[in-house]
Design a protein around this motif. Structure first.
Motif, PDB file in Angstrom:
ATOM      1  N   HIS A  65      28.960  28.127  12.068  1.00 60.30           N
ATOM      2  CA  HIS A  65      29.395  27.290  12.882  1.00 60.30           C
ATOM      3  C   HIS A  65      30.548  26.395  12.546  1.00 60.30           C
ATOM      4  N   LEU A  66      30.803  26.424  11.112  1.00 55.13           N
ATOM      5  CA  LEU A  66      32.177  25.851  10.665  1.00 55.13           C
ATOM      6  C   LEU A  66      33.365  26.228  11.527  1.00 55.13           C
ATOM      7  N   SER A  67      33.631  27.619  11.952  1.00 51.07           N
ATOM      8  CA  SER A  67      34.821  27.799  12.496  1.00 51.07           C
ATOM      9  C   SER A  67      34.692  27.430  14.050  1.00 51.07           C
ATOM     10  N   LYS A  68      33.696  26.601  14.496  1.00 47.66           N
ATOM     11  CA  LYS A  68      33.776  26.032  15.820  1.00 47.66           C
ATOM     12  C   LYS A  68      34.435  24.769  15.770  1.00 47.66           C
ATOM     13  N   ALA A  69      34.523  24.126  14.587  1.00 45.83           N
ATOM     14  CA  ALA A  69      34.977  22.870  14.720  1.00 45.83           C
ATOM     15  C   ALA A  69      36.314  22.769  15.614  1.00 45.83           C
ATOM     16  N   GLY A  70      36.417  21.691  16.288  1.00 47.58           N
ATOM     17  CA  GLY A  70      37.773  21.494  16.796  1.00 47.58           C
ATOM     18  C   GLY A  70      37.670  22.085  18.211  1.00 47.58           C
ATOM     19  N   THR A  71      36.911  23.092  18.679  1.00 49.53           N
ATOM     20  CA  THR A  71      36.616  23.577  19.825  1.00 49.53           C
ATOM     21  C   THR A  71      36.565  22.420  20.937  1.00 49.53           C
ATOM     22  N   PRO A  72      37.212  22.375  22.074  1.00 47.07           N
ATOM     23  CA  PRO A  72      37.276  21.517  23.104  1.00 47.07           C
ATOM     24  C   PRO A  72      35.768  21.279  23.575  1.00 47.07           C
ATOM     25  N   THR A  73      35.326  19.975  23.739  1.00 52.53           N
ATOM     26  CA  THR A  73      34.173  19.844  24.334  1.00 52.53           C
ATOM     27  C   THR A  73      34.110  19.004  25.365  1.00 52.53           C
ATOM     28  N   MET A  74      32.918  18.297  25.879  1.00 56.82           N
ATOM     29  CA  MET A  74      32.952  17.365  27.238  1.00 56.82           C
ATOM     30  C   MET A  74      33.506  18.531  28.382  1.00 56.82           C
ATOM     31  N   GLY A  75      32.961  19.674  28.304  1.00 58.42           N
ATOM     32  CA  GLY A  75      33.570  20.710  29.265  1.00 58.42           C
ATOM     33  C   GLY A  75      32.648  20.464  30.355  1.00 58.42           C
ATOM     34  N   GLY A  76      31.224  19.787  30.181  1.00 59.86           N
ATOM     35  CA  GLY A  76      30.406  19.420  31.221  1.00 59.86           C
ATOM     36  C   GLY A  76      30.947  18.787  32.332  1.00 59.86           C
ATOM     37  N   ALA A  77      32.243  18.166  32.439  1.00 60.00           N
ATOM     38  CA  ALA A  77      32.738  17.236  33.405  1.00 60.00           C
ATOM     39  C   ALA A  77      33.111  18.508  34.472  1.00 60.00           C
ATOM     40  N   LEU A  78      33.415  19.644  33.864  1.00 56.53           N
ATOM     41  CA  LEU A  78      33.745  20.623  34.956  1.00 56.53           C
ATOM     42  C   LEU A  78      32.747  21.268  35.688  1.00 56.53           C
ATOM     43  N   VAL A  79      31.532  21.101  35.262  1.00 56.01           N
ATOM     44  CA  VAL A  79      30.127  21.360  35.963  1.00 56.01           C
ATOM     45  C   VAL A  79      29.953  20.335  36.867  1.00 56.01           C
ATOM     46  N   LEU A  80      30.135  19.172  36.458  1.00 55.80           N
ATOM     47  CA  LEU A  80      29.755  18.027  37.259  1.00 55.80           C
ATOM     48  C   LEU A  80      30.634  17.845  38.413  1.00 55.80           C
ATOM     49  N   ILE A  81      32.138  18.312  38.447  1.00 58.05           N
ATOM     50  CA  ILE A  81      33.076  18.290  39.331  1.00 58.05           C
ATOM     51  C   ILE A  81      32.726  19.253  40.360  1.00 58.05           C
ATOM     52  N   ALA A  82      32.392  20.520  39.977  1.00 57.01           N
ATOM     53  CA  ALA A  82      32.238  21.585  40.715  1.00 57.01           C
ATOM     54  C   ALA A  82      30.979  21.337  41.473  1.00 57.01           C
ATOM     55  N   ILE A  83      29.688  20.683  40.978  1.00 61.24           N
ATOM     56  CA  ILE A  83      28.735  20.642  41.768  1.00 61.24           C
ATOM     57  C   ILE A  83      28.782  19.471  42.661  1.00 61.24           C
ATOM     58  N   ALA A  84      29.573  18.372  42.515  1.00 55.61           N
ATOM     59  CA  ALA A  84      29.659  17.266  43.308  1.00 55.61           C
ATOM     60  C   ALA A  84      30.338  17.670  44.650  1.00 55.61           C
ATOM     61  N   LEU A  85      31.633  18.390  44.498  1.00 52.97           N
ATOM     62  CA  LEU A  85      32.564  18.901  45.554  1.00 52.97           C
ATOM     63  C   LEU A  85      31.834  19.718  46.220  1.00 52.97           C
ATOM     64  N   SER A  86      31.409  20.904  45.762  1.00 52.57           N
ATOM     65  CA  SER A  86      30.640  21.854  46.609  1.00 52.57           C
ATOM     66  C   SER A  86      29.513  21.069  47.507  1.00 52.57           C
ATOM     67  N   THR A  87      28.474  20.353  46.821  1.00 56.94           N
ATOM     68  CA  THR A  87      27.326  19.899  47.483  1.00 56.94           C
ATOM     69  C   THR A  87      27.821  19.017  48.704  1.00 56.94           C
ATOM     70  N   LEU A  88      29.049  18.211  48.266  1.00 48.75           N
ATOM     71  CA  LEU A  88      29.346  17.491  49.570  1.00 48.75           C
ATOM     72  C   LEU A  88      30.051  18.187  50.654  1.00 48.75           C
ATOM     73  N   LEU A  89      30.644  19.478  50.265  1.00 49.99           N
ATOM     74  CA  LEU A  89      31.323  20.177  51.249  1.00 49.99           C
ATOM     75  C   LEU A  89      30.094  20.872  52.016  1.00 49.99           C
ATOM     76  N   TRP A  90      29.072  21.374  51.535  1.00 51.73           N
ATOM     77  CA  TRP A  90      28.234  22.227  52.379  1.00 51.73           C
ATOM     78  C   TRP A  90      26.950  21.636  52.686  1.00 51.73           C
ATOM     79  N   GLY A  91      26.569  20.476  52.117  1.00 51.60           N
ATOM     80  CA  GLY A  91      25.165  19.719  52.276  1.00 51.60           C
ATOM     81  C   GLY A  91      25.326  18.962  53.380  1.00 51.60           C
ATOM     82  N   ASP A  92      24.120  18.637  53.982  1.00 51.45           N
ATOM     83  CA  ASP A  92      23.984  17.670  54.957  1.00 51.45           C
ATOM     84  C   ASP A  92      23.848  16.174  54.455  1.00 51.45           C
ATOM     85  N   LEU A  93      25.029  15.612  54.574  1.00 49.75           N
ATOM     86  CA  LEU A  93      25.130  14.423  54.041  1.00 49.75           C
ATOM     87  C   LEU A  93      24.304  13.241  54.674  1.00 49.75           C
ATOM     88  N   THR A  94      23.427  13.613  55.603  1.00 51.93           N
ATOM     89  CA  THR A  94      22.426  12.529  56.275  1.00 51.93           C
ATOM     90  C   THR A  94      20.953  12.781  55.361  1.00 51.93           C
TER      91      THR A  94
END
Length: 360
Positions: A65-94
């Motif tokens: 795992h030592l070779s992984k040091a410095g690999t970008p993290t906080m990439g979960g923001a990518l998942v949240l953005i995609a979930i939120a935008l897609s749900t808002l686009l195709w979900g029934d907001l009522t």
């Protein structure tokens, strides 16, 4: 949003009526989230690298795992953005369930972001203290639990469904609030503990979300619920749109997170995804099935509890290292082998969970 637009256009062009079907919107939600993740992923990774938001690796863990040091993290923001935008686009907001799932997911993501920010930007190795983290998690989870309890319109919405038995349910009453709290907070932290290897947490989360989407569709459909003899929860079918978005976003993230990972989720993603699975399971009344399908998450959590308990009571460790995926690494298993085998286990458990729809 697009649902409203299509409803308006359907007045003039009959073809737009097809977008009122939830099955099509589930597919579109999944594909939209996948596309969003794939498009913005490279840019986000470059920005995280530019700001030196890199993974910190423990010296006492597997040496690989030592070779992984410095690999970008906080990439979960990518998942949240995609979930939120897609749900808002195709979900029934009522639909109230759509908003509840989004609020819980993004709130837990905010808690994870705060923890990551303290660790990576402010260089505070402890991050958000466990007490404060659980406090904020508890506020969000209890808020969701109280909301669901006091807005329930049919008894099935607060009953515990026992899998593999026909029409066997337990009315929980106020205990529903306690159960919801433990399911949401517990699942959130369980996914966070599992997120220790490249792709180890995200694909099981995708598989469980896909299965929960099937439960949501059947639970929210009066005909299917009668045929399958499962409780009918009005409006729960719309949650399948959210689950589809989670599946698409998760697969998009896996494109960059697969071994060797270009980016890691961080707490912002792991805490949010776990909370999302938990709140969806509560809405579709499948908490016990979630426990089965998320068996890998349960195993990881139990291994940590046993390790800590054993060391405090006897001074000895049960595993070479916890969570248990590190134990197998230290036994000599290559990282990809651990990851794929845990994926296979999850796949089998998800099939077992889906079998409860018919085996009653």
């Amino acid at each position: 949003m697009l649902v409203w637009l299509c409803e308006w256009l359907a007045k003039y062009l009959h073809v737009f009526h097809v977008f009122s079907y939830i099955t099509l919107r589930i597919i579109l939600s999944t594909l939209t989230a996948l596309l969003i993740a794939l498009i913005i992923g490279p840019t986000m990774i470059r920005r995280l690298s530019l700001h030196k938001v890199g993974q910190v690796v423990r010296n006492d863990g597997p040496q690989s795992h030592l070779s992984k040091a410095g690999t970008p993290t906080m990439g979960g923001a990518l998942v949240l953005i995609a979930i939120a935008l897609s749900t808002l686009l195709w979900g029934d907001l009522t639909n109230r369930y759509i908003w509840l799932a989004l609020i819980v997911t993004l709130s837990f993501g905010a808690i994870g972001w705060w923890d990551d920010y303290l660790k990576l930007f402010l260089k505070n190795p402890r991050g958000l203290s466990a007490r404060r983290k659980y406090l904020f998690q508890s506020i969000v989870a209890l808020g969701a639990a109280f909301y669901l309890y006091f807005t329930a319109s049919v008894p099935a919405e607060t009953a515990l469904v026992i899998p593999f038995f026909k029409n066997l349910t337990m009315q929980l009453g106020p205990f529903f609030i306690l159960l919801t709290y433990f399911v949401v907070v517990g699942t959130s932290n369980a996914v966070n503990l599992t997120d220790g290897l490249d792709g180890l947490a995200i694909l099981p989360a995708v598989m469980v979300a896909g299965a929960l989407g099937i439960f949501a569709y059947t639970t929210g459909n009066s005909h299917f619920s009668v045929y399958l003899e499962i409780p009918y929860v009005p409006g729960a079918g719309e949650i399948a749109i959210f689950c589809g978005a989670l599946v698409g976003a998760g697969l998009g993230f896996l494109w960059f997170n697969t071994y060797p990972a270009q980016v890691f989720m961080g707490d912002i993603g792991a805490l949010a995804l776990g909370a999302a699975l938990g709140i969806v399971a509560v809405i579709v009344r499948q908490e016990l099935v979630l426990f089965l399908m998320g068996g890998v998450f349960v195993l990881e959590t139990v291994s940590v509890i046993l390790q800590v308990g054993s060391f405090k009571l006897t001074g000895r460790r049960i595993f070479k290292m916890a969570p248990i995926h590190h134990h197998f690494e230290l036994k000599g298993w290559p990282e990809p082998r651990v990851i794929v085998r845990f994926w296979i286990i999850t796949f089998v458990l998800v099939l077992c969970g889906l079998a409860t729809l018919k085996l009653r």
